[in-house]
Scaffold this motif. Structure first.
Motif, PDB file in Angstrom:
ATOM      1  N   ALA A  98       0.865  -1.195   0.000  1.00  0.00           N
ATOM      2  CA  ALA A  98       0.000   0.000   0.000  1.00  0.00           C
ATOM      3  C   ALA A  98       0.891   1.230   0.000  1.00  0.00           C
ATOM      4  CB  ALA A  98      -0.893  -0.023   1.232  1.00  0.00           C
ATOM      5  N   ALA A  99       0.638   2.128  -0.959  1.00  0.00           N
ATOM      6  CA  ALA A  99       1.455   3.354  -1.020  1.00  0.00           C
ATOM      7  C   ALA A  99       0.566   4.473  -1.542  1.00  0.00           C
ATOM      8  CB  ALA A  99       2.638   3.135  -1.940  1.00  0.00           C
ATOM      9  N   GLY A 100      -0.361   4.904  -0.694  1.00  0.00           N
ATOM     10  CA  GLY A 100      -1.379   5.864  -1.111  1.00  0.00           C
ATOM     11  C   GLY A 100      -0.809   7.053  -1.855  1.00  0.00           C
ATOM     12  N   ASN A 101      -1.345   7.294  -3.086  1.00  0.00           N
ATOM     13  CA  ASN A 101      -0.926   8.457  -3.870  1.00  0.00           C
ATOM     14  C   ASN A 101      -2.100   8.819  -4.775  1.00  0.00           C
ATOM     15  OD1 ASN A 101      -0.200   9.823  -6.304  1.00  0.00           O
ATOM     16  ND2 ASN A 101       1.963   9.510  -5.746  1.00  0.00           N
ATOM     17  N   TYR A 102      -2.768   9.931  -4.448  1.00  0.00           N
ATOM     18  CA  TYR A 102      -4.048  10.261  -5.095  1.00  0.00           C
ATOM     19  C   TYR A 102      -3.921  10.322  -6.618  1.00  0.00           C
ATOM     20  CZ  TYR A 102      -8.435  12.431  -6.299  1.00  0.00           C
ATOM     21  OH  TYR A 102      -9.658  12.677  -6.859  1.00  0.00           O
ATOM     22  N   SER A 103      -2.956  11.099  -7.110  1.00  0.00           N
ATOM     23  CA  SER A 103      -2.870  11.294  -8.576  1.00  0.00           C
ATOM     24  C   SER A 103      -2.606   9.963  -9.281  1.00  0.00           C
ATOM     25  CB  SER A 103      -1.754  12.286  -8.910  1.00  0.00           C
ATOM     26  OG  SER A 103      -1.952  13.448  -8.169  1.00  0.00           O
ATOM     27  N   ALA A 104      -1.716   9.145  -8.680  1.00  0.00           N
ATOM     28  CA  ALA A 104      -1.422   7.842  -9.309  1.00  0.00           C
ATOM     29  C   ALA A 104      -2.675   6.967  -9.274  1.00  0.00           C
ATOM     30  CB  ALA A 104      -0.273   7.169  -8.567  1.00  0.00           C
ATOM     31  N   CYS A 105      -3.437   7.079  -8.189  1.00  0.00           N
ATOM     32  CA  CYS A 105      -4.666   6.258  -8.088  1.00  0.00           C
ATOM     33  C   CYS A 105      -5.676   6.718  -9.122  1.00  0.00           C
ATOM     34  CB  CYS A 105      -5.246   6.386  -6.675  1.00  0.00           C
ATOM     35  SG  CYS A 105      -6.734   5.396  -6.437  1.00  0.00           S
ATOM     36  N   ARG A 106      -5.771   8.031  -9.324  1.00  0.00           N
ATOM     37  CA  ARG A 106      -6.708   8.559 -10.325  1.00  0.00           C
ATOM     38  C   ARG A 106      -6.328   8.040 -11.718  1.00  0.00           C
ATOM     39  NH1 ARG A 106      -7.851  15.057 -11.117  1.00  0.00           N
ATOM     40  NH2 ARG A 106      -8.921  14.937 -13.145  1.00  0.00           N
ATOM     41  N   SER A 107      -5.030   7.956 -11.998  1.00  0.00           N
ATOM     42  CA  SER A 107      -4.604   7.454 -13.327  1.00  0.00           C
ATOM     43  C   SER A 107      -4.924   5.962 -13.456  1.00  0.00           C
ATOM     44  CB  SER A 107      -3.100   7.651 -13.532  1.00  0.00           C
ATOM     45  OG  SER A 107      -2.710   8.910 -13.116  1.00  0.00           O
ATOM     46  N   VAL A 108      -4.706   5.211 -12.357  1.00  0.00           N
ATOM     47  CA  VAL A 108      -4.965   3.759 -12.418  1.00  0.00           C
ATOM     48  C   VAL A 108      -6.460   3.498 -12.633  1.00  0.00           C
ATOM     49  CG1 VAL A 108      -5.089   1.716 -10.915  1.00  0.00           C
ATOM     50  CG2 VAL A 108      -2.962   3.015 -11.067  1.00  0.00           C
ATOM     51  N   THR A 109      -7.290   4.259 -11.929  1.00  0.00           N
ATOM     52  CA  THR A 109      -8.750   4.047 -12.070  1.00  0.00           C
ATOM     53  C   THR A 109      -9.223   4.510 -13.448  1.00  0.00           C
ATOM     54  OG1 THR A 109      -9.122   6.179 -10.966  1.00  0.00           O
ATOM     55  CG2 THR A 109      -9.262   4.197  -9.595  1.00  0.00           C
ATOM     56  N   LEU A 110      -8.625   5.592 -13.954  1.00  0.00           N
ATOM     57  CA  LEU A 110      -9.021   6.061 -15.295  1.00  0.00           C
ATOM     58  C   LEU A 110      -8.658   5.014 -16.336  1.00  0.00           C
ATOM     59  CD1 LEU A 110     -10.229   8.167 -17.145  1.00  0.00           C
ATOM     60  CD2 LEU A 110      -7.984   9.303 -17.246  1.00  0.00           C
ATOM     61  N   ALA A 111      -7.497   4.410 -16.150  1.00  0.00           N
ATOM     62  CA  ALA A 111      -7.067   3.379 -17.116  1.00  0.00           C
ATOM     63  C   ALA A 111      -8.102   2.256 -17.159  1.00  0.00           C
ATOM     64  CB  ALA A 111      -5.705   2.846 -16.704  1.00  0.00           C
ATOM     65  N   LYS A 112      -8.635   1.903 -15.975  1.00  0.00           N
ATOM     66  CA  LYS A 112      -9.651   0.823 -15.948  1.00  0.00           C
ATOM     67  C   LYS A 112     -10.918   1.274 -16.676  1.00  0.00           C
ATOM     68  CE  LYS A 112     -12.673  -2.089 -13.259  1.00  0.00           C
ATOM     69  NZ  LYS A 112     -12.572  -3.308 -14.086  1.00  0.00           N
ATOM     70  N   LEU A 113     -11.318   2.519 -16.450  1.00  0.00           N
ATOM     71  CA  LEU A 113     -12.555   3.023 -17.069  1.00  0.00           C
ATOM     72  C   LEU A 113     -12.399   3.164 -18.592  1.00  0.00           C
ATOM     73  CD1 LEU A 113     -13.373   5.659 -14.330  1.00  0.00           C
ATOM     74  CD2 LEU A 113     -14.904   3.803 -15.020  1.00  0.00           C
ATOM     75  N   GLN A 114     -11.179   3.322 -19.056  1.00  0.00           N
ATOM     76  CA  GLN A 114     -10.959   3.530 -20.494  1.00  0.00           C
ATOM     77  C   GLN A 114     -10.598   2.227 -21.217  1.00  0.00           C
ATOM     78  OE1 GLN A 114     -11.725   6.538 -21.967  1.00  0.00           O
ATOM     79  NE2 GLN A 114     -12.547   6.707 -19.890  1.00  0.00           N
ATOM     80  N   GLU A 115     -10.478   1.149 -20.424  1.00  0.00           N
ATOM     81  CA  GLU A 115     -10.115  -0.150 -21.046  1.00  0.00           C
ATOM     82  C   GLU A 115     -11.111  -0.477 -22.162  1.00  0.00           C
ATOM     83  OE1 GLU A 115      -8.246  -2.593 -17.304  1.00  0.00           O
ATOM     84  OE2 GLU A 115     -10.194  -3.233 -18.083  1.00  0.00           O
ATOM     85  N   GLY A 116     -10.629  -0.844 -23.345  1.00  0.00           N
ATOM     86  CA  GLY A 116     -11.530  -1.283 -24.417  1.00  0.00           C
ATOM     87  C   GLY A 116     -12.103  -0.144 -25.241  1.00  0.00           C
ATOM     88  N   LYS A 117     -11.710   1.093 -24.915  1.00  0.00           N
ATOM     89  CA  LYS A 117     -12.268   2.249 -25.625  1.00  0.00           C
ATOM     90  C   LYS A 117     -11.939   2.165 -27.118  1.00  0.00           C
ATOM     91  CE  LYS A 117     -13.291   7.055 -24.930  1.00  0.00           C
ATOM     92  NZ  LYS A 117     -13.246   8.156 -23.965  1.00  0.00           N
TER      93      LYS A 117
ATOM     94  N   PHE B 101      -9.387   5.123  -2.608  1.00  0.00           N
ATOM     95  CA  PHE B 101      -9.771   4.632  -3.944  1.00  0.00           C
ATOM     96  C   PHE B 101     -11.011   5.375  -4.436  1.00  0.00           C
ATOM     97  CE2 PHE B 101     -10.140   1.668  -7.378  1.00  0.00           C
ATOM     98  CZ  PHE B 101     -11.514   1.579  -7.607  1.00  0.00           C
ATOM     99  N   SER B 102     -12.027   5.474  -3.573  1.00  0.00           N
ATOM    100  CA  SER B 102     -13.309   6.046  -3.984  1.00  0.00           C
ATOM    101  C   SER B 102     -13.163   7.493  -4.438  1.00  0.00           C
ATOM    102  CB  SER B 102     -14.303   5.968  -2.809  1.00  0.00           C
ATOM    103  OG  SER B 102     -15.562   6.475  -3.210  1.00  0.00           O
ATOM    104  N   SER B 103     -12.361   8.275  -3.688  1.00  0.00           N
ATOM    105  CA  SER B 103     -12.226   9.709  -4.014  1.00  0.00           C
ATOM    106  C   SER B 103     -11.560   9.891  -5.380  1.00  0.00           C
ATOM    107  CB  SER B 103     -11.401  10.417  -2.942  1.00  0.00           C
ATOM    108  OG  SER B 103     -10.093   9.878  -2.889  1.00  0.00           O
ATOM    109  N   ALA B 104     -10.701   8.959  -5.759  1.00  0.00           N
ATOM    110  CA  ALA B 104     -10.044   9.059  -7.078  1.00  0.00           C
ATOM    111  C   ALA B 104     -10.956   8.503  -8.167  1.00  0.00           C
ATOM    112  CB  ALA B 104      -8.723   8.297  -7.041  1.00  0.00           C
ATOM    113  N   TYR B 105     -11.633   7.377  -7.833  1.00  0.00           N
ATOM    114  CA  TYR B 105     -12.494   6.693  -8.814  1.00  0.00           C
ATOM    115  C   TYR B 105     -13.682   7.588  -9.208  1.00  0.00           C
ATOM    116  CZ  TYR B 105     -14.978   2.673 -10.888  1.00  0.00           C
ATOM    117  OH  TYR B 105     -15.605   1.804 -11.743  1.00  0.00           O
TER     118      TYR B 105
END
Ligand code: GTP
Ligand code: CA
Length: 476
Positions: A317-336, A414-418
């Motif tokens: 665990a290495a909490g980092n908001y901006s990195a988490c926002r990028s990871v969650t965005l990548a999931k949301l954009q998968e298959g675009k 996670f939720s705040s970034a997602y």
């Protein structure tokens, strides 16, 4: 005939009264006992008029109570039960309603509505389908406590399962549903096997839209004045709103209410519920750790430093908001890249241009309340709150929020970034967008934004059964 003795002589009774002072003297008191009783017909007439006045007054009183005070004789009430079988738990919603000029009247105040949630959800019984009967039986008992015995067999009970069950193999879904049907068949309620089912994501989104607009008073009014719903559940996320855009088949349906037709866009993004999305991102981090050649540690930017996972290894665990926002965005954009429509906001799924106002419910609401965000600029405030929260040590956070359940506390980074990568980076709401607010209730009466209430409203309104057993059709 002695004078004064008319035809119906009054009988005189003389009762002696002895005076103490002079025992011998006696005074007589005259009492008259009338002999000529009134004739029976007069008595009956008096009684009859007494009763007719009493019945008239009672009728007028009931009329007054029904007309002016909203009082209803208990016999006029009808009941209906909807069990929302979600991924994190099952809830029984028990409704009481009545008809006025043939139309159902709803009221979600505590006299006419109650609900009970039991965890875990039905999908937790994939390995032991029989275990599902326990929570359903308990929910049935709760519902029976709210419905008069004599009304049970006329009151419908439905079990509607959502994303948690959609994630299971159909055969396992069916096994679990069959167990629930067994309980519902013997519940005493009116039940048909097809009333226990896994509902489509479209229906789930549509029902949430119905209850929101019913609560806001816009259901039955101008479609352009309706409010859309974005719901972040446990296993799925729904986006539902009125759109007059040309929408590919399968993404929209026209429903009518109050004589008005609404062409609704609705889609349920399975696997994009908050809990499911976080779990899948963690799994993909684990897989990359397992596949990586270096002995470097794979870090999880969506969980505060110092957090120890249950049975997860090789991830730190290495909490980092901006990195988490990028990871969650990548999931949301998968298959675009596979999007075949004019516009896909999430993955390769069609989404029309946003139209009108929106309410953001479930986890959008829970996380915003936790951070104490105001309605105004809540999205930009969410970023600030998330940056601070993700950057804190897990032990410090537990000290700071001693009353918050850890199962929720460990999800807020996670939720705040997602939330931002979904609403802003993917769906396109501006960070100061006043069109979207978070909520879990709506309208003057604060009706809860639970899709089960929408299912009840739409079903009861669509074909209000006359209790003669005419079958009802659930919009599907
Ligand atoms: N932070 C927080 N989250 C909550 C609370 N209550 C419920 N949740 C979360 O909110 C979500 C519940 O939304 P629901 O729609 O009820 O989820 P569900 O119906 O169990 O799951 P779906 O099948 O995806 O709809 C889950 O992710 C829960 O973990 C709460 O008090 N605080
Ligand atoms: Ca749900």
């Amino acid at each position: 005939m002695k004078p004064g003795m008319e035809e119906n002589p009054l009988k005189v009774q003389m009762l002696p009264v002895h005076h103490k002072s002079s025992p011998t003297s006696t005074t007589y008191i005259f009492t008259t006992k009338s002999e000529s009783k009134p004739t029976k017909p007069i008595l009956l007439l008096i009684l009859a008029s007494f009763f007719s006045i009493a019945i008239t007054l009672a009728f007028l009183f009931v009329l007054y109570m029904i007309t002016f005070s909203g009082w209803k004789p208990r016999s006029s009430f009808r009941y209906s039960v909807v069990i929302d079988a979600g991924s994190s738990g099952s809830r029984a919603h028990v409704f009481r309603y009545w008809l006025e000029s043939g139309k159902p009247v709803f009221d979600f105040g505590e006299e006419n509505y109650a609900s009970l949630k039991l965890s875990p959800g039905l999908s937790s019984y994939a390995d032991n389908p029989q275990g599902a009967s326990v929570s359903v039986a308990e929910l049935v008992e709760f519902a029976k406590g709210r419905v008069p015995k004599g009304k049970l067999k006329k009151s419908e009970i439905r079990l509607m399962a959502t994303a948690g069950m959609r994630l299971l193999d159909v055969s396992v879904q069916e096994e679990i549903l069959e167990v629930t049907r067994g309980v519902l068949r013997s519940s005493g309620f009116k039940f048909q096997d097809e009333w226990a089912s896994v509902i489509s994501g479209f229906d789930e989104g549509m029902y949430a839209w119905v209850v929101a607009n019913y609560a806001l008073g816009s259901l039955g009014g101008d479609p352009l004045h309706t409010t859309g719903i974005v719901e972040l559940g446990g296993a799925s996320a729904q986006v539902t709103f009125f759109s007059n855009e040309v929408v590919p088949p399968g993404f929209s349906r026209t429903i009518s209410y109050g004589g008005v037709s609404y062409k609704i866009y609705s889609h349920s993004f399975l696997h994009y519920g908050q809990d499911e999305a976080q779990e899948e991102i963690l799994k993909s981090l684990q897989n990359s750790a397992a596949n990586s050649t270096e002995d470097g540690i794979i870090t999880d930017p969506c969980t505060p430093k110092g957090y120890i996972y249950d049975n997860v290894n090789s991830v730190q665990a290495a909490g980092n908001y901006s990195a988490c926002r990028s990871v969650t965005l990548a999931k949301l954009q998968e298959g675009k890249e596979n999007c075949v429509y004019p516009h896909c906001s999430i993955g390769s799924t069609f989404t029309p241009a946003l139209q009108g106002k929106f309410l953001a419910t479930e986890n959008f609401y829970h996380t915003s309340k936790f951070f104490g965000l105001d309605e105004k600029d809540w999205l930009s405030e969410m970023i600030k709150a998330g940056k601070s929260f993700c950057g804190e040590e897990w032990s410090k956070l537990k000290e700071k929020y001693p009353t918050t359940k850890e199962k929720y506390l460990d999800g807020y980074c996670f939720s705040s970034a997602y939330i931002i990568s979904m609403l802003h980076d993917s769906l396109g709401f501006a960070l100061d967008d006043e069109r979207i607010e978070f909520a879990n209730k709506a309208g003057e009466k604060g009706i809860s934004l639970d899709w089960a209430l929408g299912a009840f409203i739409l079903n009861t309104d669509t074909t209000t059964s006359d209790y003669s057993g005419r079958s009802r059709k659930m919009l599907g």
